[in-house]
Design a protein around this motif. Structure first.
Motif, short mmCIF file in Angstrom:
data_model
loop_
_atom_site.label_atom_id
_atom_site.label_comp_id
_atom_site.label_asym_id
_atom_site.label_seq_id
_atom_site.Cartn_x
_atom_site.Cartn_y
_atom_site.Cartn_z
N ALA A 47 -3.58 17.82 -17.99
CA ALA A 47 -2.43 17.25 -17.28
C ALA A 47 -2.37 17.77 -15.85
CB ALA A 47 -1.14 17.58 -18.03
N PHE A 48 -2.59 19.08 -15.67
CA PHE A 48 -2.58 19.65 -14.32
C PHE A 48 -3.74 19.11 -13.49
CE2 PHE A 48 -0.14 23.76 -15.46
CZ PHE A 48 1.05 23.09 -15.34
N SER A 49 -4.92 19.01 -14.08
CA SER A 49 -6.09 18.54 -13.33
C SER A 49 -5.93 17.10 -12.90
CB SER A 49 -7.35 18.68 -14.18
OG SER A 49 -7.57 20.01 -14.53
N LEU A 50 -5.56 16.24 -13.82
CA LEU A 50 -5.39 14.83 -13.49
C LEU A 50 -4.20 14.62 -12.56
CD1 LEU A 50 -6.49 12.01 -13.99
CD2 LEU A 50 -5.00 11.87 -15.99
N GLY A 51 -3.14 15.39 -12.77
CA GLY A 51 -1.97 15.28 -11.92
C GLY A 51 -2.25 15.68 -10.48
N ILE A 52 -3.00 16.75 -10.29
CA ILE A 52 -3.29 17.19 -8.92
C ILE A 52 -4.24 16.22 -8.22
CG2 ILE A 52 -5.25 18.74 -9.34
CD1 ILE A 52 -2.39 19.57 -7.02
N LEU A 112 -4.38 12.89 -8.76
CA LEU A 112 -3.55 11.74 -8.38
C LEU A 112 -2.63 12.08 -7.21
CD1 LEU A 112 -2.55 10.26 -11.84
CD2 LEU A 112 -4.16 9.32 -10.20
N LEU A 113 -2.05 13.25 -7.26
CA LEU A 113 -1.14 13.67 -6.20
C LEU A 113 -1.87 13.79 -4.86
CD1 LEU A 113 1.82 14.74 -5.75
CD2 LEU A 113 0.84 17.00 -6.00
N MET A 114 -2.99 14.44 -4.85
CA MET A 114 -3.74 14.63 -3.60
C MET A 114 -4.30 13.31 -3.08
SD MET A 114 -3.57 17.61 -2.44
CE MET A 114 -1.94 17.92 -3.06
N PHE A 115 -4.77 12.44 -3.97
CA PHE A 115 -5.27 11.14 -3.51
C PHE A 115 -4.14 10.31 -2.91
CE2 PHE A 115 -6.30 6.64 -4.21
CZ PHE A 115 -7.45 6.57 -3.44
N LYS A 165 0.82 -1.20 0.00
CA LYS A 165 0.00 0.00 0.00
C LYS A 165 0.86 1.25 0.00
CE LYS A 165 -4.08 -1.80 2.32
NZ LYS A 165 -4.95 -1.66 3.48
N HIS A 166 1.90 1.26 0.80
CA HIS A 166 2.79 2.42 0.87
C HIS A 166 3.46 2.65 -0.48
CE1 HIS A 166 2.54 3.08 5.22
NE2 HIS A 166 2.45 1.76 5.31
N THR A 167 3.89 1.58 -1.12
CA THR A 167 4.53 1.69 -2.43
C THR A 167 3.55 2.20 -3.47
OG1 THR A 167 5.95 -0.17 -1.84
CG2 THR A 167 5.86 0.43 -4.16
N PHE A 168 2.32 1.70 -3.44
CA PHE A 168 1.30 2.13 -4.38
C PHE A 168 0.98 3.62 -4.20
CE2 PHE A 168 -3.25 2.71 -5.41
CZ PHE A 168 -3.17 2.48 -6.77
N ALA A 210 2.83 13.94 -9.85
CA ALA A 210 3.83 14.99 -10.02
C ALA A 210 4.43 14.96 -11.43
CB ALA A 210 4.92 14.85 -8.97
N ALA A 211 4.69 13.77 -11.95
CA ALA A 211 5.25 13.65 -13.29
C ALA A 211 4.26 14.12 -14.35
CB ALA A 211 5.66 12.21 -13.57
N LEU A 212 3.00 13.81 -14.14
CA LEU A 212 1.96 14.24 -15.09
C LEU A 212 1.83 15.76 -15.09
CD1 LEU A 212 -0.04 13.05 -17.07
CD2 LEU A 212 -1.70 12.96 -15.24
N MET A 213 1.91 16.36 -13.91
CA MET A 213 1.84 17.82 -13.84
C MET A 213 3.07 18.46 -14.47
SD MET A 213 0.28 18.39 -10.05
CE MET A 213 0.65 20.12 -10.06
N ALA A 214 4.22 17.83 -14.32
CA ALA A 214 5.45 18.38 -14.87
C ALA A 214 5.54 18.20 -16.39
CB ALA A 214 6.66 17.72 -14.22
N SER A 215 4.85 17.19 -16.92
CA SER A 215 4.95 16.93 -18.36
C SER A 215 4.25 18.01 -19.17
CB SER A 215 4.37 15.56 -18.69
OG SER A 215 2.97 15.57 -18.50
#
Length: 65
Positions: free
Chosen positions: A31-36, A38-41, A4-7, A16-21
């Protein structure tokens, strides 16, 4: 339990990578919307597992005396 921790860590990195791309994979707004999301979840889920693993001694949330 380490799975779970790894996931959750991978979710944080993927967000973060999606937001940076930016424009290279998707439109910048998507990209920003989906990235944020995933990051927040990932951060939320990881922090919940850290809190739950700290209360395994039968404590009710207070410090041990």
């Amino acid at each position: 339990m380490k799975t779970k921790h790894t996931f959750y860590f991978l979710l944080i990195l993927l967000g973060a990578a999606l937001m940076a791309s930016g424009d290279s994979l998707l439109r910048k707004e998507y990209a920003f919307s989906l990235g944020i999301v995933l990051l927040m979840f990932g951060v939320y889920s990881a922090s919940r597992t850290w809190v739950n693993s700290g209360n395994k001694e039968g404590e009710e949330g207070g410090p041990a005396e």
